[in-house]
Design a protein around this motif. Sequence first.
Motif, PDB file in Angstrom:
ATOM      1  N   TYR A  37      40.877   4.549 -62.481  1.00  0.00           N
ATOM      2  CA  TYR A  37      41.650   3.627 -61.661  1.00  0.00           C
ATOM      3  C   TYR A  37      42.832   4.362 -61.061  1.00  0.00           C
ATOM      4  O   TYR A  37      43.296   5.363 -61.599  1.00  0.00           O
ATOM      5  N   ARG A  38      43.330   3.850 -59.943  1.00  0.00           N
ATOM      6  CA  ARG A  38      44.527   4.391 -59.329  1.00  0.00           C
ATOM      7  C   ARG A  38      45.310   3.250 -58.689  1.00  0.00           C
ATOM      8  O   ARG A  38      44.730   2.279 -58.204  1.00  0.00           O
ATOM      9  N   PRO A  39      46.642   3.334 -58.672  1.00  0.00           N
ATOM     10  CA  PRO A  39      47.443   2.298 -58.039  1.00  0.00           C
ATOM     11  C   PRO A  39      47.757   2.633 -56.592  1.00  0.00           C
ATOM     12  O   PRO A  39      47.974   3.791 -56.235  1.00  0.00           O
ATOM     13  N   ALA A  40      47.772   1.611 -55.764  1.00  0.00           N
ATOM     14  CA  ALA A  40      48.377   1.717 -54.445  1.00  0.00           C
ATOM     15  C   ALA A  40      49.871   1.441 -54.594  1.00  0.00           C
ATOM     16  O   ALA A  40      50.286   0.786 -55.553  1.00  0.00           O
ATOM     17  N   PRO A  41      50.696   1.928 -53.662  1.00  0.00           N
ATOM     18  CA  PRO A  41      52.140   1.664 -53.776  1.00  0.00           C
ATOM     19  C   PRO A  41      52.438   0.176 -53.893  1.00  0.00           C
ATOM     20  O   PRO A  41      52.020  -0.619 -53.051  1.00  0.00           O
ATOM     21  N   GLY A  42      53.152  -0.192 -54.946  1.00  0.00           N
ATOM     22  CA  GLY A  42      53.501  -1.580 -55.166  1.00  0.00           C
ATOM     23  C   GLY A  42      52.354  -2.480 -55.575  1.00  0.00           C
ATOM     24  O   GLY A  42      52.523  -3.705 -55.604  1.00  0.00           O
ATOM     25  N   LYS A  43      51.204  -1.901 -55.908  1.00  0.00           N
ATOM     26  CA  LYS A  43      50.021  -2.681 -56.239  1.00  0.00           C
ATOM     27  C   LYS A  43      49.580  -2.404 -57.677  1.00  0.00           C
ATOM     28  O   LYS A  43      49.998  -1.457 -58.318  1.00  0.00           O
ATOM     29  N   GLN A  44      48.702  -3.275 -58.163  1.00  0.00           N
ATOM     30  CA  GLN A  44      48.078  -3.055 -59.454  1.00  0.00           C
ATOM     31  C   GLN A  44      47.064  -1.922 -59.356  1.00  0.00           C
ATOM     32  O   GLN A  44      46.656  -1.522 -58.265  1.00  0.00           O
ATOM     33  N   ARG A  45      46.671  -1.421 -60.503  1.00  0.00           N
ATOM     34  CA  ARG A  45      45.656  -0.382 -60.528  1.00  0.00           C
ATOM     35  C   ARG A  45      44.330  -0.923 -60.005  1.00  0.00           C
ATOM     36  O   ARG A  45      43.912  -2.029 -60.356  1.00  0.00           O
ATOM     37  N   GLU A  46      43.677  -0.139 -59.163  1.00  0.00           N
ATOM     38  CA  GLU A  46      42.433  -0.534 -58.528  1.00  0.00           C
ATOM     39  C   GLU A  46      41.315   0.399 -58.961  1.00  0.00           C
ATOM     40  O   GLU A  46      41.522   1.581 -59.213  1.00  0.00           O
ATOM     41  N   LEU A  47      40.107  -0.146 -59.005  1.00  0.00           N
ATOM     42  CA  LEU A  47      38.938   0.616 -59.432  1.00  0.00           C
ATOM     43  C   LEU A  47      38.652   1.761 -58.474  1.00  0.00           C
ATOM     44  O   LEU A  47      38.635   1.583 -57.261  1.00  0.00           O
TER      45      LEU A  47
END
Length: 120
Positions: A37-47
Amino acid sequence: QVQLVESGGGLVQAGGSLRLSCAASGSTHSINAIGWYRPAPGKQRELVATITFGGGIIVYADSVKGRFTISRDNAKITVYLQMRSLKPEDTAVYYCHAKNQESLGYRFYWGQGTQVTVSS
């Protein structure tokens, strides 16, 4: 208890490649799946990608299809993420995540994260 140790992050130029590793240890007898997973700026972690340890079912995010490959080593309880044709927008902290079936039910674990930086 499951421990996840990540490695392989670093600095690479656009178009280059990196290979991330996630090694699981501890009570790993019933791990169902490991993913990245990785986060976008200001976002939750995404698959980014996941793989099961049963049938080897794989799911990728649309943004990495055709460029990233996830694989597993069942004997070592290790998952790899081969990243090719890297883009600056791939820059992120990448986190390993595991789902483990334990006596009290499913439990979920996170690694500490490994930094990937892609320069233009």
